[in-house]
Design an enzyme around this catalytic site. Structure first.
Site, PDB file in Angstrom:
ATOM      1  N   PRO A   2      -1.423  58.518 -21.266  1.00 58.61           N
ATOM      2  CA  PRO A   2      -2.542  58.543 -22.221  1.00 58.61           C
ATOM      3  C   PRO A   2      -2.232  59.398 -23.432  1.00 58.61           C
ATOM      4  O   PRO A   2      -1.506  60.391 -23.348  1.00 58.61           O
ATOM      5  CB  PRO A   2      -3.686  59.141 -21.390  1.00 58.61           C
ATOM      6  CG  PRO A   2      -3.316  58.894 -19.977  1.00 58.61           C
ATOM      7  CD  PRO A   2      -1.821  58.964 -19.922  1.00 58.61           C
ATOM      8  N   GLU A   3      -2.781  59.008 -24.567  1.00 61.00           N
ATOM      9  CA  GLU A   3      -2.578  59.748 -25.803  1.00 61.00           C
ATOM     10  C   GLU A   3      -3.887  60.412 -26.217  1.00 61.00           C
ATOM     11  O   GLU A   3      -4.879  60.368 -25.492  1.00 61.00           O
ATOM     12  CB  GLU A   3      -2.005  58.802 -26.860  1.00 61.00           C
ATOM     13  CG  GLU A   3      -0.675  58.210 -26.397  1.00 61.00           C
ATOM     14  CD  GLU A   3      -0.063  57.189 -27.335  1.00 61.00           C
ATOM     15  OE1 GLU A   3      -0.451  57.133 -28.518  1.00 61.00           O
ATOM     16  OE2 GLU A   3       0.818  56.427 -26.887  1.00 61.00           O
ATOM     17  N   LYS A  53      -2.763  66.820 -25.322  1.00 61.77           N
ATOM     18  CA  LYS A  53      -3.041  66.347 -23.967  1.00 61.77           C
ATOM     19  C   LYS A  53      -3.500  67.462 -23.035  1.00 61.77           C
ATOM     20  O   LYS A  53      -3.598  67.268 -21.822  1.00 61.77           O
ATOM     21  CB  LYS A  53      -1.803  65.633 -23.414  1.00 61.77           C
ATOM     22  CG  LYS A  53      -1.452  64.405 -24.257  1.00 61.77           C
ATOM     23  CD  LYS A  53      -0.156  63.763 -23.852  1.00 61.77           C
ATOM     24  CE  LYS A  53       0.176  62.616 -24.812  1.00 61.77           C
ATOM     25  NZ  LYS A  53       1.453  61.954 -24.475  1.00 61.77           N
ATOM     26  N   ARG A 253      11.622  55.235 -26.312  1.00 63.78           N
ATOM     27  CA  ARG A 253      10.343  54.549 -26.138  1.00 63.78           C
ATOM     28  C   ARG A 253      10.419  53.157 -26.771  1.00 63.78           C
ATOM     29  O   ARG A 253      11.090  52.976 -27.786  1.00 63.78           O
ATOM     30  CB  ARG A 253       9.205  55.325 -26.817  1.00 63.78           C
ATOM     31  CG  ARG A 253       9.109  56.792 -26.425  1.00 63.78           C
ATOM     32  CD  ARG A 253       8.460  56.992 -25.083  1.00 63.78           C
ATOM     33  NE  ARG A 253       8.357  58.409 -24.771  1.00 63.78           N
ATOM     34  CZ  ARG A 253       7.340  59.177 -25.143  1.00 63.78           C
ATOM     35  NH1 ARG A 253       6.350  58.671 -25.867  1.00 63.78           N
ATOM     36  NH2 ARG A 253       7.309  60.452 -24.833  1.00 63.78           N
TER      37      ARG A 253
END
Length: 263
Positions: A2-3, A53, A253
């Site tokens: 999650p960002e 985060k 990524r």
């Protein structure tokens, strides 16, 4: 992983469940924290702040619970007295008369006073949070062009939490498409107009992802109901120029981009 938008929405759910209510039970898995449980019973959660985060749960006595979910941590909201069966390891329980917050699997948890928050290594390392509504486009532009960051290629810079906290891979992809920039560019290479567009996108895209709601969207990713322009759209036509979207790998990524309009 999650960002920023997903972390902020999770914090919103936790705040809605518990903010302003008296804590009736507090439990920590770690012995060092168990010795301090009594300091929080009878207190209230005043706010839950996100820094990238990391979550900062602020209490009415001035203490703050720092937690970072890392890869596997997850918060749950349940009715008090109805703790669910789970294969995950419970780390934190914060209960009020009607709602309980449960943190599973996370290992990075600390109880801090104001000085501890100010001196915390992770919090000192991360940059301004893109979901902090006090952060302005002008401040982002200044940071982008600073000596520290202006020579960094965007492929790595937009994943670096010390630049702007809360960014991540899908946001990197969508921000650069919005700004019509290739990942190999650096801020020092841009015109004033390009810098303006990028600074705007660096805030607008994460905030759009945070605000957007809906169901049944084929582009659902980590709960962000968000119309991706290029992310996960390799082989499809770019809606802006019609060129075929390409997938490659940058900074380990998956990266999606349009060779027609990202020059």
């Amino acid at each position: 992983m999650p960002e920023g938008p997903e972390i902020r929405r999770a914090a919103d759910r936790l705040e809605e469940a518990i903010q302003g209510k008296v804590l009736t039970e507090v439990w920590f898995a770690y012995p060092a924290l168990q010795a301090r449980q009594h300091e929080l019973v009878g207190q209230r959660v005043t706010a839950i702040e996100t820094r990238g985060k990391a979550l900062l749960t602020h209490f009415s006595n001035g203490l703050t619970l720092y937690s970072h979910n890392q890869l596997y941590g997850i918060w749950r909201v349940v009715p008090t007295g109805k703790e669910p069966d789970s294969k995950r390891v419970l780390r934190v329980k914060l209960s009020t008369a009607d709602k309980t917050l449960l943190l599973y699997s996370a290992s990075d948890i600390e109880l801090l006073d104001a000085n501890g928050v100010a001196a915390h290594p992770f919090l000192n390392r991360v940059g301004p949070d893109v979901l902090d509504m006090k952060l302005t486009v002008e401040q982002v532009r200044e940071r982008l062009l600073s000596k520290r960051f202006r020579r960094r290629q965007f492929s790595g810079l937009l994943l670096d939490q010390s630049f702007l906290a809360g960014l991540g891979n899908y946001l990197r992809v969508e921000i650069l498409w919005q700004a019509e920039l290739a990942a190999s560019h650096r801020a020092e290479d841009l015109s004033d107009a390009q810098c303006d567009v990028l600074a705007e996108a660096l805030l607008a895209i994460p905030r759009l992802s945070y605000r957007t709601r809906g169901v049944g969207d084929e582009n659902r990713h980590h709960g962000a109901i968000f119309s991706f322009k290029v992310f996960h759209r390799a082989g499809q036509a770019c809606e802006r120029c019609g060129e075929t979207i390409v997938k490659t790998t940058l900074s380990s990524r998956p990266f999606y981009w349009c060779p027609g309009c990202q020059k």
